[in-house]
Design an enzyme around this catalytic site. Structure first.
Site, PDB file in Angstrom:
ATOM      1  N   TYR A  23      32.783 109.010  24.311  1.00  0.00           N
ATOM      2  CA  TYR A  23      32.832 107.659  23.459  1.00  0.00           C
ATOM      3  C   TYR A  23      33.038 107.809  21.890  1.00  0.00           C
ATOM      4  CZ  TYR A  23      31.607 106.329  28.076  1.00  0.00           C
ATOM      5  OH  TYR A  23      31.660 105.847  29.533  1.00  0.00           O
ATOM      6  N   PRO A  54      26.640  97.137  29.534  1.00  0.00           N
ATOM      7  CA  PRO A  54      25.638  97.997  29.608  1.00  0.00           C
ATOM      8  C   PRO A  54      25.896  99.331  28.702  1.00  0.00           C
ATOM      9  CG  PRO A  54      26.419  97.674  31.799  1.00  0.00           C
ATOM     10  CD  PRO A  54      27.122  96.795  30.857  1.00  0.00           C
ATOM     11  N   ASN A  55      24.767  99.788  28.080  1.00  0.00           N
ATOM     12  CA  ASN A  55      24.859 101.145  27.423  1.00  0.00           C
ATOM     13  C   ASN A  55      25.701 101.254  26.335  1.00  0.00           C
ATOM     14  OD1 ASN A  55      22.882 102.222  29.560  1.00  0.00           O
ATOM     15  ND2 ASN A  55      24.679 102.001  30.930  1.00  0.00           N
ATOM     16  N   GLU A  65      40.226  93.101  28.529  1.00  0.00           N
ATOM     17  CA  GLU A  65      39.375  93.959  29.089  1.00  0.00           C
ATOM     18  C   GLU A  65      39.565  95.122  28.098  1.00  0.00           C
ATOM     19  OE1 GLU A  65      39.767  94.923  33.132  1.00  0.00           O
ATOM     20  OE2 GLU A  65      38.785  96.798  32.867  1.00  0.00           O
ATOM     21  N   ASN A 108      34.184  94.503  27.018  1.00  0.00           N
ATOM     22  CA  ASN A 108      33.949  95.867  27.515  1.00  0.00           C
ATOM     23  C   ASN A 108      32.954  95.808  28.461  1.00  0.00           C
ATOM     24  OD1 ASN A 108      33.623  98.340  28.365  1.00  0.00           O
ATOM     25  ND2 ASN A 108      33.581  99.204  26.207  1.00  0.00           N
ATOM     26  N   HIS A 118      38.364  99.194  27.281  1.00  0.00           N
ATOM     27  CA  HIS A 118      37.426 100.432  27.372  1.00  0.00           C
ATOM     28  C   HIS A 118      37.809 101.392  26.143  1.00  0.00           C
ATOM     29  CE1 HIS A 118      36.338  99.003  31.204  1.00  0.00           C
ATOM     30  NE2 HIS A 118      37.512  98.597  31.278  1.00  0.00           N
ATOM     31  N   ALA A 156      30.035  99.720  32.719  1.00  0.00           N
ATOM     32  CA  ALA A 156      29.973 100.122  34.249  1.00  0.00           C
ATOM     33  C   ALA A 156      30.153  98.741  35.155  1.00  0.00           C
ATOM     34  CB  ALA A 156      28.659 100.991  34.461  1.00  0.00           C
ATOM     35  N   ARG A 177      39.445 109.766  34.259  1.00  0.00           N
ATOM     36  CA  ARG A 177      37.874 109.964  34.601  1.00  0.00           C
ATOM     37  C   ARG A 177      37.713 109.981  36.008  1.00  0.00           C
ATOM     38  NH1 ARG A 177      34.000 106.837  30.785  1.00  0.00           N
ATOM     39  NH2 ARG A 177      32.924 108.704  31.387  1.00  0.00           N
ATOM     40  N   ARG A 206      25.703 108.264  22.522  1.00  0.00           N
ATOM     41  CA  ARG A 206      26.010 108.326  24.024  1.00  0.00           C
ATOM     42  C   ARG A 206      27.122 109.160  24.008  1.00  0.00           C
ATOM     43  NH1 ARG A 206      28.593 103.532  27.608  1.00  0.00           N
ATOM     44  NH2 ARG A 206      28.141 104.458  29.496  1.00  0.00           N
TER      45      ARG A 206
HETATM   46  C1  DQA Z   1      33.641 102.129  29.601  1.00  0.00           C
HETATM   47  C2  DQA Z   1      33.995 103.127  30.689  1.00  0.00           C
HETATM   48  C3  DQA Z   1      33.161 102.603  31.891  1.00  0.00           C
HETATM   49  O1  DQA Z   1      33.779 103.467  32.885  1.00  0.00           O
HETATM   50  C4  DQA Z   1      31.709 103.256  31.460  1.00  0.00           C
HETATM   51  O2  DQA Z   1      30.788 102.895  32.579  1.00  0.00           O
HETATM   52  C5  DQA Z   1      31.100 102.583  30.148  1.00  0.00           C
HETATM   53  C6  DQA Z   1      32.161 102.488  29.114  1.00  0.00           C
HETATM   54  C7  DQA Z   1      34.521 102.588  28.167  1.00  0.00           C
HETATM   55  O3  DQA Z   1      34.578 101.683  27.300  1.00  0.00           O
HETATM   56  O4  DQA Z   1      35.084 103.556  27.962  1.00  0.00           O
HETATM   57  O5  DQA Z   1      30.185 102.101  30.105  1.00  0.00           O
HETATM   58  O6  DQA Z   1      33.826 100.712  29.802  1.00  0.00           O
END
Ligand code: DQA
Length: 155
Positions: free
Chosen positions: A33, A20-21, A108, A84, A110, A87, A117, A28
């Site tokens: 990011y 998501p997102n 995985e 990835n 990020h 959240a 964080r 964003r």
């Molecule tokens: C993320 C880190 C997560 O905590 C966050 O909710 C994201 C992006 C990252 O790529 O740094 O949406 O996965």
């Protein structure tokens, strides 16, 4: 008579999942990011996939169930997963169980260093069922993750 393919000759198929997102990358929270868009990341993975001779299938979803469905569909169709989970990393037992269920090698990734964080980002439900985790290298986390997954599959 054909001889069986060795791991180094086989064209591996990898499912790339963005949670998501991540469709908002570029606009964003750029201070967290960066300015790279999801399209940029996908293009760079596609070109790396070509040079590594692996076949990528890429999906982004904001929906937990859609990600679970994609992981289920990967069974028998894909050789590994690069994810990835966004959240959902910190909340989703369902995604973790899906990965454990299909038992495909999973990396995985990020963009941000989640351990620098907020505390709620320090726990990953996915890490225990992944072969490894890469966090904190921006868009390069994906490329490092793909390289690591392909190396794992070929070894
Ligand atoms: C993320 C880190 C997560 O905590 C966050 O909710 C994201 C992006 C990252 O790529 O740094 O949406 O996965």
């Amino acid at each position: 008579m054909s001889t069986p393919e060795t791991a180094s000759e086989k064209q591996f198929r990898i499912l790339v999942l963005h949670g998501p997102n991540l469709n908002l990358l570029g606009q964003r929270e750029p201070e967290v990011y960066g300015s790279t868009t999801l399209l940029d990341i996908n293009r760079s993975l596609e070109s790396m996939g070509e040079s590594l001779q692996v076949k990528l299938s890429i999906l982004q979803s904001n929906h937990e169930g859609a990600l679970v469905d994609a992981i289920h569909q990967a069974w028998g169709q894909q050789d590994g997963i690069l994810i990835n989970p966004g959240a959902y990393t910190h909340t989703s037992v369902a995604i973790r169980d899906a990965i454990a269920g299909v038992a495909l090698p999973t990396v995985e990734v990020h963009l941000s260093n989640v351990y620098q964080r907020e505390e709620f980002r320090h726990h990953s439900y996915i890490a225990p069922v992944a072969i490894g985790q890469i966090s904190g290298f921006g868009a390069a986390s994906y490329r490092l993750g793909l390289q690591a997954l392909v190396g794992y599959l070929r070894s």
